[in-house]
Scaffold this motif. Structure first.
Motif, PDB file in Angstrom:
ATOM      1  N   HIS A  58      27.549  91.669 -12.284  1.00  0.00           N
ATOM      2  CA  HIS A  58      28.999  92.641 -12.775  1.00  0.00           C
ATOM      3  C   HIS A  58      29.287  94.042 -13.600  1.00  0.00           C
ATOM      4  O   HIS A  58      30.531  94.112 -12.903  1.00  0.00           O
ATOM      5  N   GLN A  88      35.927  92.399 -15.486  1.00  0.00           N
ATOM      6  CA  GLN A  88      34.237  91.785 -15.177  1.00  0.00           C
ATOM      7  C   GLN A  88      33.923  93.030 -16.165  1.00  0.00           C
ATOM      8  O   GLN A  88      32.823  91.730 -17.088  1.00  0.00           O
ATOM      9  N   GLN A  91      34.474  89.639 -18.978  1.00  0.00           N
ATOM     10  CA  GLN A  91      33.736  88.839 -18.388  1.00  0.00           C
ATOM     11  C   GLN A  91      32.333  88.697 -18.695  1.00  0.00           C
ATOM     12  O   GLN A  91      31.242  88.011 -19.660  1.00  0.00           O
ATOM     13  N   MET A 202      35.924  82.807 -11.960  1.00  0.00           N
ATOM     14  CA  MET A 202      35.198  83.897 -11.389  1.00  0.00           C
ATOM     15  C   MET A 202      35.744  83.204 -10.016  1.00  0.00           C
ATOM     16  O   MET A 202      35.624  84.814  -8.622  1.00  0.00           O
ATOM     17  N   GLN A 206      37.414  86.181  -8.019  1.00  0.00           N
ATOM     18  CA  GLN A 206      37.103  87.142  -6.631  1.00  0.00           C
ATOM     19  C   GLN A 206      37.831  87.056  -5.508  1.00  0.00           C
ATOM     20  O   GLN A 206      37.706  87.773  -4.057  1.00  0.00           O
TER      21      GLN A 206
END
Length: 220
Positions: A58, A88, A91, A202, A206
């Motif tokens: 990330h 990100q 996260q 995620m 993504q």
């Protein structure tokens, strides 16, 4: 002088005493259960490996997104870069906090992605190798799949306009594809709801960004 109580009062006192004893045992049992130390993943677990490796993955995505955001005029691409950077980064902060909560270090002496060898299958297309070792999943220079090289990062810093946009999109699509594979493995191998839930989030996020970035790349 001995106090003499009627029979019914004696029976009532006995019942109340018994209830008090039961209540004390119940309280002690409940307190013991509530104060028991929670069970956390250990340092060699898939949960810990995922948190460490995905943080590193990330962090590079954040770096590339911040680089390109100041180099392009296309508002859609700027919005994509900003969203990748903020999502990100947040996260990565979550995963950092997990390791702190679990009492584990942010780094490990284990090879990158070794945690992925704990399961079966190819985890979304990654080569697990004949023995399922992590070494087969790393680039020859030790990079995790999808990670840009130092030279590629330097090229992105030096580029501008459409060249910067094109390079960023190609690098980030590759980066995201590998990130999706890692997220699939995290969802499969994680033992905590924290890891499994974030890994699934995620993966979906993504994959959506990959589709959008491919459409932007087609327009250049």
């Amino acid at each position: 002088m001995t106090l003499s109580l009627p029979g019914w009062q004696k029976r009532l006192l006995l019942i109340l005493s018994a209830l008090a004893v039961v209540a004390l045992f119940a309280l002690a049992f409940s307190t013991g259960r509530m104060s028991a130390a929670p069970t956390y993943p250990d340092t060699t677990s898939a949960d810990a490996g995922f948190a460490r490796d995905m943080q590193a993955h990330h962090n590079q995505a954040v770096e590339m997104s911040l680089i390109v955001r100041d180099k392009v005029d296309d508002e859609t691409l700027r919005a994509v870069a900003y969203d990748i950077a903020t999502t990100q980064q947040q996260q990565a902060g979550q995963m950092y906090a997990w390791l702190e909560e679990w009492g584990l270090s942010q780094s490990s002496s284990q090879p990158r992605m070794q945690w992925m060898s704990a399961g079966s299958g190819d985890h979304g297309g990654m080569d697990m190798g004949a023995a399922g070792s992590s070494g087969s999943m790393l680039e020859p220079d030790g990079r995790m799949p999808g990670m840009a090289t130092d030279e590629q990062l330097d090229q992105l810093r030096a580029a501008s306009g459409d060249d910067a946009a094109r390079l960023f999109l190609n690098l980030m699509i590759t980066h995201h594809l590998a990130g999706v594979d890692m997220a699939k493995a995290g969802a499969e191998l994680g033992t905590t709801d924290q890891v499994r839930d974030l890994a699934l989030k995620m993966q979906a996020g993504q994959q959506s960004e990959i589709a959008l970035m491919r459409s932007l790349l087609d327009k250049l």
